[in-house]
Design an enzyme around this catalytic site. Structure first.
Site, PDB file in Angstrom:
ATOM      1  N   LYS A 203      -9.293   7.126   3.177  1.00 48.96           N
ATOM      2  CA  LYS A 203      -9.374   7.052   4.634  1.00 48.96           C
ATOM      3  C   LYS A 203     -10.818   7.273   5.100  1.00 48.96           C
ATOM      4  CE  LYS A 203      -5.066   6.852   3.659  1.00 48.96           C
ATOM      5  NZ  LYS A 203      -3.979   6.002   4.018  1.00 48.96           N
TER       6      LYS A 203
HETATM    7  C1  LIG Z   1      -2.586   6.403   3.810  1.00 48.42           C
HETATM    8  C2  LIG Z   1      -1.640   6.138   4.883  1.00 48.42           C
HETATM    9  C3  LIG Z   1      -0.619   7.030   5.208  1.00 48.42           C
HETATM   10  C4  LIG Z   1      -0.328   8.231   4.382  1.00 48.42           C
HETATM   11  O1  LIG Z   1      -1.347   9.154   4.298  1.00 48.42           O
HETATM   12  P1  LIG Z   1      -1.356  10.228   3.098  1.00 48.42           P
HETATM   13  O2  LIG Z   1      -2.397  11.214   3.521  1.00 48.42           O
HETATM   14  O3  LIG Z   1      -1.720   9.490   1.856  1.00 48.42           O
HETATM   15  O4  LIG Z   1      -0.003  10.834   3.021  1.00 48.42           O
HETATM   16  C5  LIG Z   1       0.198   6.755   6.284  1.00 48.42           C
HETATM   17  N1  LIG Z   1       0.038   5.625   6.987  1.00 48.42           N
HETATM   18  C6  LIG Z   1      -0.920   4.734   6.716  1.00 48.42           C
HETATM   19  C7  LIG Z   1      -1.048   3.510   7.558  1.00 48.42           C
HETATM   20  C8  LIG Z   1      -1.789   4.939   5.631  1.00 48.42           C
HETATM   21  O5  LIG Z   1      -2.723   4.035   5.353  1.00 48.42           O
END
Ligand SMILES: *Cc1c(COP(=O)(O)O)cnc(C)c1O
Length: 422
Positions: A203
């Site tokens: 992210k």
């Molecule tokens: C990565 C992601 C998640 C989940 O996040 P985590 O921290 O890995 O649990 C949820 N929604 C979207 C759109 C994502 O890209």
């Protein structure tokens, strides 16, 4: 014309670009120093310890200040944030939640983990949820819609918020991929009822794992705090919460963020403006150069170009085969480009397609809905069409001008050789 690297020509770049971990590639002394401080203080837990540094609380305060929202709660992941958000809204067994057909598995999976059933809305040329398809998927059993700004592009919120208001359903913004995105001057994540963030390593900013929820609503915040921490509220004075546990507590989870993650995130949060600034600068330069060098190139649509963070450049090809050929050829030039999620809508994931949960009797899918939830391959035809022919070029916050020039050169070279873009 120069020969493509995949056919034995010289690649545009001899070395790969920086890896696609925007926050992690700017880790440095700041993150190291604050985490060391927490370690030497021997106080890794947010709620008590020998010499508390208040890292998680500082992160929450920075988020509320900078996003202009009264409440933020750090949690352990983006998935946990989605679960906390839905639990705060009281979503559960017998409820349906609208999810866009183009998203990561976690968005729909979290709905199932909250004992509700996802229903899938189509996308438009923005590759985000198409507000015009909401009417088709809505029925009285739907309690919320989750919007997902995919890879740094805002969602067209106005018509979605209007639809939700009209029908009395909640809006959740899954900001996992798009921390810092704005829509019409407001921070995305603060426009609906609850916004959720992920700080996993792919992210925008990261502590490896982590997440947060933000909201304007104290009632939702109280339920979020309770659900994330065994049903209790510890820092009552901080929020002005005085509801007695005897009446208001419910069984919850442990989704508390630890102080080491909090310390990393405090420093990452400070770096977010610079990360976005650098990504935007290269993104805009590359997009402008490609628009002039490749007449007719089609970029992913954007409902508010000022609000994008520029973490990826999305190009829509005329056909899936052309996009796949482009991706293969440009990767050989040492410039990364890829389709998302295996080129398929999220509901084609086997667990979602076959509507399987970990629970007995296939709970919650076994709920006797008035209008049964049916999943079919072509239920969202534009997602089926657009996802495999959209390519994303990641834009790292540490790209140099030369790196940006290499990306432009590689796209133009591959385009000319393959004649695929227009
Ligand atoms: C990565 C992601 C998640 C989940 O996040 P985590 O921290 O890995 O649990 C949820 N929604 C979207 C759109 C994502 O890209």
């Amino acid at each position: 014309m120069s020969k493509l690297a995949k056919d034995g020509g010289t690649p545009v770049r001899s070395k790969a670009l920086p890896p696609n971990y925007p926050g992690a590639v700017v880790y440095g002394k700041e993150e190291a120093d604050f985490t060391s401080e927490v370690i030497y203080a021997q106080s890794p837990f947010r709620y008590y310890g020998a010499d508390m540094k208040g890292a998680v609380e500082s992160l929450e305060n920075a988020m509320t200040r900078d996003l202009n929202v009264p409440y933020a709660l750090a949690v352990t992941s983006g998935t946990a944030a989605l679960v906390v958000a839905m639990k705060a809204l009281g979503i559960g067994y017998g409820d349906k939640v609208i999810v866009p057909a183009n998203t990561f598995l976690a968005t729909a999976g979290a709905v199932v983990c909250c004992n509700a059933v996802p229903v899938y809305c189509d996308v438009d040329d923005s590759l985000n949820l198409d507000p015009h398809d909401l009417e088709r998927v809505y029925d009285e059993e739907v309690k919320a819609v989750i919007v997902v700004p995919i890879l740094g592009n805002p969602v067209d919120m106005d018509p979605i918020v209007a639809f939700a208001k009209k029908n009395g359903i909640a809006v959740i913004e899954d900001m996992a991929q798009s921390c810092g995105v704005r829509y019409k001057g407001r921070y995305a994540g603060t426009i609906g009822d609850i916004g959720t963030f992920s700080f996993q390593m792919n992210k925008i900013i990261t502590s490896g794992e982590g997440g947060a929820v933000v909201t304007h609503d104290l009632t939702l915040m109280e339920r979020a705090i309770r659900y994330h921490d065994q049903g209790i509220v510890r820092h009552r004075a901080r929020y002005g919460i005085d509801s007695p546990d005897e009446q208001f507590a419910f069984s919850g989870q442990n989704f508390r963020m630890n102080e080491l993650s909090g310390a990393v995130m405090v420093e990452q949060w400070k770096k977010l403006p610079a990360i976005i600034g650098n990504m935007r600068k290269q993104h805009d330069r590359i997009a402008a150069a490609l628009a002039s060098e490749i007449p007719g190139i089609k970029f992913r649509a954007c409902p508010d170009p000022d609000g994008t963070i520029g973490s990826n450049l999305g190009i829509i090809f005329p056909a899936a085969g052309a996009a796949a050929a482009f991706n293969q050829a440009i990767n050989a030039e040492n410039v990364q480009a890829h389709a998302l999620y295996g080129g398929k809508p999220v509901y084609m994931n086997p667990a979602l397609f076959q509507q399987r949960s970990a629970e007995k009797d296939n709970f919650p899918y076994n709920y006797p809905f008035k209008k049964p939830v049916v999943v079919t391959e072509n239920m969202c035809p534009r997602a089926v069409d657009l996802i495999p022919r959209t390519t994303y070029i990641p834009i790292s916050p540490i790209l140099s001008d030369q790196d940006g020039a290499d990306i432009i050169e590689a796209v133009v070279k591959v385009h000319k050789a393959l004649h695929v873009v227009v």
